[in-house]
Design a protein around this motif. Sequence first.
Motif, PDB file in Angstrom:
ATOM      1  N   PRO A  95      40.257  90.012 -40.612  1.00  0.00           N
ATOM      2  CA  PRO A  95      39.657  91.375 -40.781  1.00  0.00           C
ATOM      3  C   PRO A  95      39.219  92.232 -39.783  1.00  0.00           C
ATOM      4  O   PRO A  95      38.553  91.502 -38.727  1.00  0.00           O
ATOM      5  N   THR A  96      39.819  93.348 -39.410  1.00  0.00           N
ATOM      6  CA  THR A  96      39.330  93.941 -38.355  1.00  0.00           C
ATOM      7  C   THR A  96      38.762  95.444 -38.750  1.00  0.00           C
ATOM      8  O   THR A  96      38.728  96.456 -37.971  1.00  0.00           O
ATOM      9  N   GLU A  97      38.326  95.561 -39.756  1.00  0.00           N
ATOM     10  CA  GLU A  97      37.565  96.895 -39.998  1.00  0.00           C
ATOM     11  C   GLU A  97      36.494  97.386 -39.213  1.00  0.00           C
ATOM     12  O   GLU A  97      36.309  98.432 -39.028  1.00  0.00           O
ATOM     13  N   ARG A  98      35.768  96.423 -38.784  1.00  0.00           N
ATOM     14  CA  ARG A  98      34.621  96.848 -38.024  1.00  0.00           C
ATOM     15  C   ARG A  98      34.320  96.135 -36.597  1.00  0.00           C
ATOM     16  O   ARG A  98      35.063  94.871 -36.653  1.00  0.00           O
ATOM     17  N   ARG A  99      33.904  96.505 -35.591  1.00  0.00           N
ATOM     18  CA  ARG A  99      33.646  96.097 -34.354  1.00  0.00           C
ATOM     19  C   ARG A  99      32.721  94.708 -34.667  1.00  0.00           C
ATOM     20  O   ARG A  99      31.756  94.701 -35.313  1.00  0.00           O
ATOM     21  N   ALA A 100      33.497  93.467 -33.784  1.00  0.00           N
ATOM     22  CA  ALA A 100      32.881  92.322 -33.924  1.00  0.00           C
ATOM     23  C   ALA A 100      33.518  91.314 -33.061  1.00  0.00           C
ATOM     24  O   ALA A 100      34.607  91.682 -32.631  1.00  0.00           O
ATOM     25  N   VAL A 101      32.937  89.976 -33.259  1.00  0.00           N
ATOM     26  CA  VAL A 101      33.478  88.804 -32.472  1.00  0.00           C
ATOM     27  C   VAL A 101      33.830  87.900 -33.886  1.00  0.00           C
ATOM     28  O   VAL A 101      32.902  87.472 -34.418  1.00  0.00           O
ATOM     29  N   VAL A 102      34.990  87.763 -34.264  1.00  0.00           N
ATOM     30  CA  VAL A 102      35.294  87.120 -35.421  1.00  0.00           C
ATOM     31  C   VAL A 102      35.787  85.481 -34.802  1.00  0.00           C
ATOM     32  O   VAL A 102      36.677  85.503 -34.260  1.00  0.00           O
ATOM     33  N   VAL A 103      34.935  84.542 -35.431  1.00  0.00           N
ATOM     34  CA  VAL A 103      35.184  83.120 -35.263  1.00  0.00           C
ATOM     35  C   VAL A 103      36.198  82.634 -36.210  1.00  0.00           C
ATOM     36  O   VAL A 103      36.041  82.805 -37.517  1.00  0.00           O
TER      37      VAL A 103
ATOM     38  N   ASP B 222      46.755  87.646 -31.002  1.00  0.00           N
ATOM     39  CA  ASP B 222      46.041  88.307 -30.186  1.00  0.00           C
ATOM     40  C   ASP B 222      44.701  87.946 -30.129  1.00  0.00           C
ATOM     41  O   ASP B 222      44.043  87.665 -31.355  1.00  0.00           O
ATOM     42  N   HIS B 223      44.136  87.764 -28.909  1.00  0.00           N
ATOM     43  CA  HIS B 223      42.656  87.469 -28.963  1.00  0.00           C
ATOM     44  C   HIS B 223      41.602  88.771 -28.959  1.00  0.00           C
ATOM     45  O   HIS B 223      40.751  88.667 -28.910  1.00  0.00           O
ATOM     46  N   ARG B 224      42.482  89.887 -28.618  1.00  0.00           N
ATOM     47  CA  ARG B 224      41.585  91.311 -28.213  1.00  0.00           C
ATOM     48  C   ARG B 224      42.414  92.278 -29.206  1.00  0.00           C
ATOM     49  O   ARG B 224      43.594  92.265 -28.992  1.00  0.00           O
ATOM     50  N   VAL B 225      41.642  92.945 -30.217  1.00  0.00           N
ATOM     51  CA  VAL B 225      42.404  93.954 -31.049  1.00  0.00           C
ATOM     52  C   VAL B 225      41.658  95.236 -31.006  1.00  0.00           C
ATOM     53  O   VAL B 225      40.207  94.953 -30.833  1.00  0.00           O
ATOM     54  N   ARG B 226      42.007  96.401 -31.407  1.00  0.00           N
ATOM     55  CA  ARG B 226      41.225  97.484 -31.666  1.00  0.00           C
ATOM     56  C   ARG B 226      40.714  97.435 -33.060  1.00  0.00           C
ATOM     57  O   ARG B 226      41.285  96.720 -34.016  1.00  0.00           O
ATOM     58  N   ILE B 227      39.599  98.207 -33.557  1.00  0.00           N
ATOM     59  CA  ILE B 227      39.174  98.332 -34.723  1.00  0.00           C
ATOM     60  C   ILE B 227      40.566  99.066 -35.597  1.00  0.00           C
ATOM     61  O   ILE B 227      41.044  99.881 -35.317  1.00  0.00           O
ATOM     62  N   GLY B 228      40.533  98.159 -36.832  1.00  0.00           N
ATOM     63  CA  GLY B 228      41.648  98.894 -37.512  1.00  0.00           C
ATOM     64  C   GLY B 228      43.133  98.059 -37.286  1.00  0.00           C
ATOM     65  O   GLY B 228      44.014  98.227 -38.206  1.00  0.00           O
ATOM     66  N   GLN B 229      43.334  97.517 -36.044  1.00  0.00           N
ATOM     67  CA  GLN B 229      44.648  97.008 -35.522  1.00  0.00           C
ATOM     68  C   GLN B 229      44.885  95.611 -36.389  1.00  0.00           C
ATOM     69  O   GLN B 229      43.880  94.970 -36.621  1.00  0.00           O
TER      70      GLN B 229
ATOM     71  N   LEU C 144      38.189  85.994 -31.926  1.00  0.00           N
ATOM     72  CA  LEU C 144      39.027  87.549 -31.803  1.00  0.00           C
ATOM     73  C   LEU C 144      38.227  88.545 -31.669  1.00  0.00           C
ATOM     74  O   LEU C 144      37.051  88.800 -32.486  1.00  0.00           O
ATOM     75  N   PHE C 145      38.132  89.163 -30.380  1.00  0.00           N
ATOM     76  CA  PHE C 145      37.279  90.131 -30.035  1.00  0.00           C
ATOM     77  C   PHE C 145      37.802  91.679 -30.725  1.00  0.00           C
ATOM     78  O   PHE C 145      39.041  92.072 -30.686  1.00  0.00           O
ATOM     79  N   VAL C 146      37.054  92.061 -31.674  1.00  0.00           N
ATOM     80  CA  VAL C 146      37.443  93.569 -32.227  1.00  0.00           C
ATOM     81  C   VAL C 146      36.708  94.504 -31.282  1.00  0.00           C
ATOM     82  O   VAL C 146      35.378  94.674 -31.431  1.00  0.00           O
ATOM     83  N   HIS C 147      37.508  95.122 -30.529  1.00  0.00           N
ATOM     84  CA  HIS C 147      36.850  95.978 -29.729  1.00  0.00           C
ATOM     85  C   HIS C 147      36.438  97.343 -30.202  1.00  0.00           C
ATOM     86  O   HIS C 147      37.116  97.814 -31.165  1.00  0.00           O
ATOM     87  N   PRO C 148      35.340  98.010 -29.792  1.00  0.00           N
ATOM     88  CA  PRO C 148      35.016  99.265 -30.230  1.00  0.00           C
ATOM     89  C   PRO C 148      36.019 100.547 -30.035  1.00  0.00           C
ATOM     90  O   PRO C 148      36.895 100.333 -29.145  1.00  0.00           O
ATOM     91  N   GLU C 149      36.099 101.514 -30.611  1.00  0.00           N
ATOM     92  CA  GLU C 149      36.919 102.559 -30.234  1.00  0.00           C
ATOM     93  C   GLU C 149      36.517 103.117 -29.083  1.00  0.00           C
ATOM     94  O   GLU C 149      35.161 103.467 -28.943  1.00  0.00           O
ATOM     95  N   VAL C 150      37.373 103.802 -28.361  1.00  0.00           N
ATOM     96  CA  VAL C 150      37.114 104.401 -26.980  1.00  0.00           C
ATOM     97  C   VAL C 150      37.834 105.651 -26.846  1.00  0.00           C
ATOM     98  O   VAL C 150      38.934 105.580 -27.436  1.00  0.00           O
ATOM     99  N   VAL C 151      37.521 106.625 -26.094  1.00  0.00           N
ATOM    100  CA  VAL C 151      38.163 107.824 -25.829  1.00  0.00           C
ATOM    101  C   VAL C 151      38.453 108.052 -24.771  1.00  0.00           C
ATOM    102  O   VAL C 151      37.321 107.718 -23.612  1.00  0.00           O
ATOM    103  N   ALA C 152      39.663 108.416 -24.148  1.00  0.00           N
ATOM    104  CA  ALA C 152      39.830 108.850 -22.802  1.00  0.00           C
ATOM    105  C   ALA C 152      39.192 110.106 -22.400  1.00  0.00           C
ATOM    106  O   ALA C 152      39.235 111.127 -23.043  1.00  0.00           O
TER     107      ALA C 152
END
Length: 368
Positions: free
Chosen positions: A106-114, A49-56, A141-149
């Motif tokens: 690693p996807t523990e924090r919001r970031a763009v991981v190269v 995946d090129h886009r994941v959520r934090i912790g995914q 790889l884009f680690v997206h921030p958490e969002v709430v509906a």
Amino acid sequence: MALLALAAGRLLGWGELASLGVAGLAVVVVGLLMTVGRTRYRVVLDLADHRVRIGQRAVGRVEVRNAARRRALPSQVDLPVGDRLVELSVPGLAPDAVHDDLFAVPTERRAVVVVGPVVSRRGDPLGLVQRRLRWTEPSELFVHPEVVALGGANAGLLRDLEGQSTRDLSDSDLNFHALRDYVAGDDRRYIHWRTTARRGKLMVKQFEDTRRTLTVVALANATGDYRDPDELELAVSVAASVAVQAIRDERDVEVLAGPGRLRTATPPLLLDDCSRLASSSAGAGVVLLGRRVVRETPDASVAFLVTGGAPSDTDLRLGARALPAGTRAVVLRCALGEDVAVRTQGPLTLATVGALADLPRALRRVVG
């Protein structure tokens, strides 16, 4: 060193030193011979995946294929993954043979991981000589921030059905305002015939201009606005949640964060840009956010100013004071661990959010 030892041994008549120089030269020559020949690999760097959520969970795969007609010697493959360097061992490969390796990102924090590029290393066991070849381009790889509906939490504040009325009068629009005497040149389609018949003179309809609601989300990126890095993460998540909800509701929205505007065509593009956000000592604090909104989006109807827990109430009011009259201002102060608090003073609302899960409840109180 081998050449110096050989020369010194010959000049001084020191046989042991000369022998050491000869041995050193032999090691260098053998190392050079181990790098001779062109390695022919076909390397594929594949991210699941090129886009994941934090912790995914995020994994990738490196596939190395020997594209030569001869057997390839063993080699090492270096793969940068963010700040880490993953070292993969590639065994000797027969012609057209394939070797696969999996790696985690690693996807523990919001970031763009190269991730990448993949670089192969081949040389002698002592590491005196190495030959490095680059096989792929880097991937992000884009680690997206958490969002709430937010759902209907902000429906009353952001509702945009048939436009918002202004006080600008117009001769043709959707919002009927009043009747006035007919003037030469008026469109006869807007003559109000009942009133004309009753008064005995031509009367035409007059309208108020309408406009679509423009929601602006402005995020402070000054380091001094945040008491710790986790508050910045909360602020980014709050701003992203409001903007994503507006995009999903098909409302006009602009997001001002960092040096420019974020992309708002789709939620994934917005979250990609949010992954890159960082604070800066030279960034704009909440005191300057109102001026930035006026400068870049003067037609804003609703402005969300998002900041951390460091600014005082005076700073929050100063930031909103620059907004033009008629703009609904909501200052969202993101202070970790604090209780939800909402205060409304005329068109200005100051809201404190201590956790992302508190945002829907805070917006319901803003609307109420």
